[in-house]
Motif scaffolding. Structure first.
Motif, PDB file in Angstrom:
ATOM      1  N   THR A  16     -66.712  23.206 -69.323  1.00 31.70           N
ATOM      2  CA  THR A  16     -65.704  23.772 -70.223  1.00 31.70           C
ATOM      3  C   THR A  16     -64.304  23.204 -69.962  1.00 31.70           C
ATOM      4  OG1 THR A  16     -65.377  25.611 -68.658  1.00 31.70           O
ATOM      5  CG2 THR A  16     -66.996  25.931 -70.430  1.00 31.70           C
ATOM      6  N   TYR A  17     -64.227  22.117 -69.204  1.00 23.00           N
ATOM      7  CA  TYR A  17     -62.925  21.577 -68.796  1.00 23.00           C
ATOM      8  C   TYR A  17     -62.015  21.312 -69.991  1.00 23.00           C
ATOM      9  CZ  TYR A  17     -59.464  18.336 -66.905  1.00 23.00           C
ATOM     10  OH  TYR A  17     -58.287  17.729 -66.568  1.00 23.00           O
ATOM     11  N   PHE A  18     -62.553  20.670 -71.017  1.00 23.92           N
ATOM     12  CA  PHE A  18     -61.720  20.305 -72.159  1.00 23.92           C
ATOM     13  C   PHE A  18     -61.488  21.477 -73.114  1.00 23.92           C
ATOM     14  CE2 PHE A  18     -63.205  16.111 -70.789  1.00 23.92           C
ATOM     15  CZ  PHE A  18     -61.991  15.446 -70.720  1.00 23.92           C
ATOM     16  N   ASN A  19     -62.047  22.647 -72.820  1.00 22.95           N
ATOM     17  CA  ASN A  19     -61.777  23.849 -73.597  1.00 22.95           C
ATOM     18  C   ASN A  19     -60.612  24.651 -73.040  1.00 22.95           C
ATOM     19  OD1 ASN A  19     -63.901  23.339 -75.374  1.00 22.95           O
ATOM     20  ND2 ASN A  19     -65.379  24.432 -74.089  1.00 22.95           N
ATOM     21  N   GLN A  20     -60.076  24.198 -71.900  1.00 23.47           N
ATOM     22  CA  GLN A  20     -58.923  24.878 -71.329  1.00 23.47           C
ATOM     23  C   GLN A  20     -57.721  24.723 -72.262  1.00 23.47           C
ATOM     24  OE1 GLN A  20     -58.874  24.468 -66.682  1.00 23.47           O
ATOM     25  NE2 GLN A  20     -59.414  22.491 -67.556  1.00 23.47           N
ATOM     26  N   GLU A  22     -54.664  24.161 -71.583  1.00 27.38           N
ATOM     27  CA  GLU A  22     -53.813  23.024 -71.237  1.00 27.38           C
ATOM     28  C   GLU A  22     -54.347  21.726 -71.845  1.00 27.38           C
ATOM     29  OE1 GLU A  22     -53.618  25.993 -67.848  1.00 27.38           O
ATOM     30  OE2 GLU A  22     -55.148  25.091 -69.127  1.00 27.38           O
ATOM     31  N   GLN A  23     -55.683  21.572 -71.802  1.00 31.87           N
ATOM     32  CA  GLN A  23     -56.282  20.356 -72.340  1.00 31.87           C
ATOM     33  C   GLN A  23     -56.232  20.345 -73.871  1.00 31.87           C
ATOM     34  OE1 GLN A  23     -57.339  17.618 -70.760  1.00 31.87           O
ATOM     35  NE2 GLN A  23     -56.527  18.550 -68.891  1.00 31.87           N
ATOM     36  N   LYS A  24     -56.440  21.492 -74.495  1.00 31.18           N
ATOM     37  CA  LYS A  24     -56.352  21.561 -75.951  1.00 31.18           C
ATOM     38  C   LYS A  24     -54.943  21.238 -76.430  1.00 31.18           C
ATOM     39  CE  LYS A  24     -60.089  24.849 -76.875  1.00 31.18           C
ATOM     40  NZ  LYS A  24     -60.437  26.178 -77.431  1.00 31.18           N
ATOM     41  N   LYS A  25     -53.957  21.779 -75.718  1.00 31.50           N
ATOM     42  CA  LYS A  25     -52.566  21.509 -76.075  1.00 31.50           C
ATOM     43  C   LYS A  25     -52.243  20.029 -75.925  1.00 31.50           C
ATOM     44  CE  LYS A  25     -47.809  22.790 -74.879  1.00 31.50           C
ATOM     45  NZ  LYS A  25     -46.950  23.601 -73.954  1.00 31.50           N
ATOM     46  N   MET A  26     -52.734  19.417 -74.835  1.00 33.04           N
ATOM     47  CA  MET A  26     -52.474  18.001 -74.621  1.00 33.04           C
ATOM     48  C   MET A  26     -53.128  17.143 -75.695  1.00 33.04           C
ATOM     49  SD  MET A  26     -53.250  15.541 -71.293  1.00 33.04           S
ATOM     50  CE  MET A  26     -52.833  16.831 -70.146  1.00 33.04           C
ATOM     51  N   SER A  27     -54.330  17.497 -76.090  1.00 33.05           N
ATOM     52  CA  SER A  27     -55.064  16.688 -77.071  1.00 33.05           C
ATOM     53  C   SER A  27     -54.397  16.689 -78.432  1.00 33.05           C
ATOM     54  CB  SER A  27     -56.500  17.194 -77.195  1.00 33.05           C
ATOM     55  OG  SER A  27     -56.536  18.482 -77.784  1.00 33.05           O
ATOM     56  N   ARG A  28     -53.577  17.729 -78.703  1.00 27.25           N
ATOM     57  CA  ARG A  28     -52.906  17.833 -80.005  1.00 27.25           C
ATOM     58  C   ARG A  28     -51.584  17.074 -80.045  1.00 27.25           C
ATOM     59  NH1 ARG A  28     -54.850  23.416 -79.656  1.00 27.25           N
ATOM     60  NH2 ARG A  28     -56.610  23.654 -81.098  1.00 27.25           N
ATOM     61  N   GLN A  29     -51.159  16.529 -78.921  1.00 31.48           N
ATOM     62  CA  GLN A  29     -49.952  15.704 -78.901  1.00 31.48           C
ATOM     63  C   GLN A  29     -50.240  14.354 -79.544  1.00 31.48           C
ATOM     64  OE1 GLN A  29     -47.181  17.346 -77.503  1.00 31.48           O
ATOM     65  NE2 GLN A  29     -48.726  18.966 -77.376  1.00 31.48           N
ATOM     66  N   ALA A  30     -49.193  13.677 -79.974  1.00 28.79           N
ATOM     67  CA  ALA A  30     -49.365  12.288 -80.413  1.00 28.79           C
ATOM     68  C   ALA A  30     -49.872  11.481 -79.228  1.00 28.79           C
ATOM     69  CB  ALA A  30     -48.033  11.738 -80.922  1.00 28.79           C
ATOM     70  N   ASN A  31     -50.916  10.688 -79.445  1.00 25.71           N
ATOM     71  CA  ASN A  31     -51.586   9.945 -78.369  1.00 25.71           C
ATOM     72  C   ASN A  31     -52.189  10.896 -77.331  1.00 25.71           C
ATOM     73  OD1 ASN A  31     -48.753   8.062 -78.820  1.00 25.71           O
ATOM     74  ND2 ASN A  31     -50.749   7.137 -79.212  1.00 25.71           N
ATOM     75  N   GLY A  32     -52.548  12.120 -77.769  1.00 22.08           N
ATOM     76  CA  GLY A  32     -53.052  13.117 -76.842  1.00 22.08           C
ATOM     77  C   GLY A  32     -54.313  12.693 -76.111  1.00 22.08           C
ATOM     78  N   LYS A  33     -55.238  12.039 -76.801  1.00 24.42           N
ATOM     79  CA  LYS A  33     -56.477  11.592 -76.160  1.00 24.42           C
ATOM     80  C   LYS A  33     -56.180  10.581 -75.059  1.00 24.42           C
ATOM     81  CE  LYS A  33     -59.031  14.025 -78.967  1.00 24.42           C
ATOM     82  NZ  LYS A  33     -59.709  15.254 -78.493  1.00 24.42           N
ATOM     83  N   ASP A  34     -55.247   9.669 -75.346  1.00 25.15           N
ATOM     84  CA  ASP A  34     -54.858   8.682 -74.322  1.00 25.15           C
ATOM     85  C   ASP A  34     -54.213   9.384 -73.128  1.00 25.15           C
ATOM     86  OD1 ASP A  34     -55.747   6.550 -75.869  1.00 25.15           O
ATOM     87  OD2 ASP A  34     -53.809   6.317 -76.861  1.00 25.15           O
ATOM     88  N   MET A  35     -53.430  10.404 -73.395  1.00 24.52           N
ATOM     89  CA  MET A  35     -52.771  11.150 -72.316  1.00 24.52           C
ATOM     90  C   MET A  35     -53.800  11.865 -71.449  1.00 24.52           C
ATOM     91  SD  MET A  35     -49.607  12.672 -74.581  1.00 24.52           S
ATOM     92  CE  MET A  35     -49.087  13.859 -73.347  1.00 24.52           C
ATOM     93  N   GLN A  36     -54.861  12.403 -72.064  1.00 22.27           N
ATOM     94  CA  GLN A  36     -55.906  13.061 -71.288  1.00 22.27           C
ATOM     95  C   GLN A  36     -56.594  12.070 -70.347  1.00 22.27           C
ATOM     96  OE1 GLN A  36     -58.067  14.870 -74.673  1.00 22.27           O
ATOM     97  NE2 GLN A  36     -57.791  16.831 -73.635  1.00 22.27           N
ATOM     98  N   ILE A  37     -56.842  10.864 -70.848  1.00 22.87           N
ATOM     99  CA  ILE A  37     -57.481   9.844 -70.016  1.00 22.87           C
ATOM    100  C   ILE A  37     -56.566   9.447 -68.863  1.00 22.87           C
ATOM    101  CG2 ILE A  37     -58.318   7.459 -69.983  1.00 22.87           C
ATOM    102  CD1 ILE A  37     -59.296   7.907 -72.849  1.00 22.87           C
TER     103      ILE A  37
END
Length: 288
Positions: A16-20, A22-37
């Motif tokens: 469930t890591y990406f359901n947190q 903090e992770q959901k908020k990060m993924s919604r940023q511009a370039n959010g997926k890249d930021m998660q990586i």
């Protein structure tokens, strides 16, 4: 450090890591997926250092060093770090070192011998399914492998006499006095001090001497902060990792003569240009 005391590290992420949030908020940023990586790679980079990424001072900023390490643009690294700081996911200290508390809590580790025995049991279990090997035979093979390799399913450091905190701190004070840049002492964790203690005074002092010798040869370099060296910088100077740099070879007689000839010709050209007349040849001129 022998194989029996070597450790493997990994991140223990829940499904469930990406359901947190903090992770959901990060993924919604511009370039959010890249930021998660980038964040995941930062956590992986910090595994050997108790959740820290240390600024080495090679580039002008930690973000530039991470961009080089990850082969990413400085812009996306800087945006990621800014986001993480603003959301209390990392902290940056006055020396530009980065601490990732989540990485520290998610780090898993296993010593080499335990990992090796686990693989051996898995191999024997597979062979049991494909042959007439009995469970008793499996146990005999495991015991035989222990004897031949002189290992135990526990780390050697776990079986060794435990050093007290005062002994470890006293050891650290001794090696700290040997290092030239005494900044960041409080940023060396107890776990890191224990690791240095396990390596031993003789080898750590040799590592410091090697590093100081390199500074003398390259006088443009400044010593790392003590926190940076004792958290990660020392590793390259340990006995198993250090390669003595080759001394600069002096020019042989022929190379020196060629250099003198070039200097002489350049001086002659300069004099002719300035005086308008050739310089008289001297009887003892070695190049005439």
């Amino acid at each position: 450090m022998g194989e029996s005391t070597k450790r493997y590290f990994w991140l223990r992420l829940k499904k469930t890591y990406f359901n947190q949030l903090e992770q959901k908020k990060m993924s919604r940023q511009a370039n959010g997926k890249d930021m998660q990586i980038v964040y995941l790679r930062m956590m992986l980079l910090s595994l050997d250092n108790d959740g820290y990424i240390f600024f080495q001072g090679v580039y002008d900023s930690l973000e530039e060093e991470l961009a080089e390490e990850f082969n990413e643009s400085v812009e996306i690294i800087r945006k990621t770090v800014t986001y993480l700081v603003n959301n209390n996911m990392v902290t940056i200290d006055a020396e530009d070192n980065c601490f990732l508390p989540e990485a520290q809590s998610l780090t898993g580790s296993e010593c080499y011998s335990a990992e090796r025995m686990r693989r051996l049991r898995k191999k024997l279990k597979a062979s049991h399914c494909d042959s007439d090997v009995t469970p008793c035979d499996e146990e005999k093979e495991i015991e035989k492998d222990k004897e031949n390799s002189n290992i135990n399913t526990n780390c050697a450091s776990d079986n060794a006499p435990k050093a007290s905190r005062s002994e470890i701190n006293e050891f650290f004070e001794r090696i700290w006095k040997l290092y030239p840049n005494k900044k960041g002492k409080g940023q060396v964790s107890d776990a890191k001090k224990k690791k240095l203690y396990d390596i031993g005074y003789d080898e750590i002092s040799r590592a410091i001497d090697r590093y100081k010798d390199g500074l003398l040869k390259d006088d443009w370099r400044k010593p790392q902060n003590g926190s940076t060296f004792f958290n990660s910088g020392y590793v390259d100077y340990l006995d198993a990792n250090y390669s003595k740099p080759q001394d600069r070879q002096e020019m042989d007689a022929e190379q020196q003569r060629a250099q003198w000839q070039r200097n002489y010709e350049e001086n002659q050209q300069y004099l002719r240009k300035m005086l308008g007349t050739p310089r008289p040849t001297q009887p003892d001129d070695p190049f005439q």
